[in-house]
Design a protein around this motif. Sequence first.
Motif, PDB file in Angstrom:
ATOM      1  N   TYR A 130      -4.388  51.791  37.309  1.00  0.00           N
ATOM      2  CA  TYR A 130      -5.306  51.308  38.344  1.00  0.00           C
ATOM      3  C   TYR A 130      -5.690  52.434  39.302  1.00  0.00           C
ATOM      4  O   TYR A 130      -6.859  52.581  39.674  1.00  0.00           O
TER       5      TYR A 130
ATOM      6  N   ARG B 101      -9.447  54.248  39.869  1.00  0.00           N
ATOM      7  CA  ARG B 101     -10.115  54.402  41.168  1.00  0.00           C
ATOM      8  C   ARG B 101     -10.375  55.860  41.503  1.00  0.00           C
ATOM      9  O   ARG B 101     -10.765  56.186  42.631  1.00  0.00           O
TER      10      ARG B 101
ATOM     11  N   LEU C  70      -4.617  46.587  46.099  1.00  0.00           N
ATOM     12  CA  LEU C  70      -5.873  46.301  45.398  1.00  0.00           C
ATOM     13  C   LEU C  70      -7.115  46.622  46.220  1.00  0.00           C
ATOM     14  O   LEU C  70      -8.165  46.915  45.643  1.00  0.00           O
ATOM     15  N   PHE C  71      -7.000  46.584  47.562  1.00  0.00           N
ATOM     16  CA  PHE C  71      -8.227  46.657  48.363  1.00  0.00           C
ATOM     17  C   PHE C  71      -8.252  47.777  49.398  1.00  0.00           C
ATOM     18  O   PHE C  71      -9.329  48.114  49.894  1.00  0.00           O
TER      19      PHE C  71
ATOM     20  N   SER D 216     -12.039  43.297  34.587  1.00  0.00           N
ATOM     21  CA  SER D 216     -11.685  44.605  35.147  1.00  0.00           C
ATOM     22  C   SER D 216     -10.213  44.576  35.497  1.00  0.00           C
ATOM     23  O   SER D 216      -9.597  43.506  35.611  1.00  0.00           O
TER      24      SER D 216
ATOM     25  N   ARG E 185      -8.798  45.414  38.320  1.00  0.00           N
ATOM     26  CA  ARG E 185      -8.569  44.804  39.639  1.00  0.00           C
ATOM     27  C   ARG E 185      -8.580  43.284  39.532  1.00  0.00           C
ATOM     28  O   ARG E 185      -7.724  42.600  40.109  1.00  0.00           O
ATOM     29  N   THR E 186      -9.527  42.743  38.789  1.00  0.00           N
ATOM     30  CA  THR E 186      -9.587  41.291  38.608  1.00  0.00           C
ATOM     31  C   THR E 186      -8.325  40.775  37.930  1.00  0.00           C
ATOM     32  O   THR E 186      -7.782  39.727  38.298  1.00  0.00           O
TER      33      THR E 186
ATOM     34  N   LEU F 290      -5.388  40.599  40.392  1.00  0.00           N
ATOM     35  CA  LEU F 290      -5.495  39.709  41.554  1.00  0.00           C
ATOM     36  C   LEU F 290      -4.445  38.597  41.559  1.00  0.00           C
ATOM     37  O   LEU F 290      -3.895  38.274  42.626  1.00  0.00           O
TER      38      LEU F 290
END
Length: 399
Positions: free
Chosen positions: A235, A239, A292-293, A359, A361-362, A365
Amino acid sequence: MRPPLPLPSRLRTAAFSAGHSCVDVYQGAVAALVPFLVSERSYGYAAASGIVLAASLLSSVVQPLFGALTDRWPMPWLIPLATAAAGLGVALVGLDAGYAATLAAVALSGLGVAAYHPAAARLVRTVGGPGHGAMSWFALGGNIGFACAPLLVVGALALPGPAGWWLLAAPAALGVFLNRPPSAKRSAADGAASGPAPAASRRPRDDWRAFLRLSLVVVVRSVVFTGLSTFIALYVRERGGGETAGAVALFALFAGSAGGTLLGGRLAARWGRVTTVHRAYAAVVPAVAGILFLPLPLVYVCSALAATALYVPFSLQVTLGQDYLPTRMGTASGVTLGLTVSVGGLASPLIGAAADAASLRTALLPLAVLPLLAWALARRLPEPAEPDPAEPALTAARG
């Protein structure tokens, strides 16, 4: 306030913690061997993953069986024997006698790991008394061993010839010495020194409803931590962080887990185990959401915080399980340390499939939401009565 453990009990706890490191290094060693098996023996990815699956399933799923056996027939001699089997199995991989023989060697190591944990966790609780500190140190030892496995494999296989493979068995040789079970007489003396025994006591009944609820909590924790440890490096790279940044995030995750293991015992002494467990899961939610964010530099901080919060309940859940099933402590240890933990590995392919379809990230979640389920379940757990201080001595005498 509970008096401190006598010096002999503290020394035995330290020895078992170090011995746990010597065993769990083989849980991490099998996965660390995969690149070697692929490059040097031309194993395909499916064949290599089959070896890892064989080791993980045997070391996790079979643990409740060994736990039930130790409940029926206390077998302290099984602990050093299982330690030796874990190391010997990995060393025998070096014989390169074909895929089937490699699979059998890894299976031997997995069986050793499976046999060790329920018996050792039961004995640590016996020697360490009714408190939580001994189990925290024991769990920390396992975390350290697992984290050091890649370094051991790389260093050992850098040696020419079979010497490197037999070097992989060195931790097991040390572990056999460290994991020597105390004599029944010495364990009884340590248990008696932990606190005065009342004139008469009754062991509480097994609370299966609470234990099943706790097992669901452990399953959720396993899914979240295994999902993070499997995909966090990918991940971070996705990014734009690169391979080094991904490795740093993974290191932060492992470092946080070690700190959380020790912190759990201290917080439980202040708040109680159940309160500590559900508060820890509440803290996991913002930490995973931050991974994640939030911007990339803060991902490292959130990774450490998430792992800390996930590992605060780790040893507490083991002792809770033992207290919910006081007549089946080996079974409780096998489930909380083994069976439920393996579920996280089974969930990882589902996360990967979701990442392929949408994705990464999805797909990750749900890992920020699942701790809320663990929090809700843990809030309804009863706080068991503290075990009778005389019980460790009685248990050891029967062993």
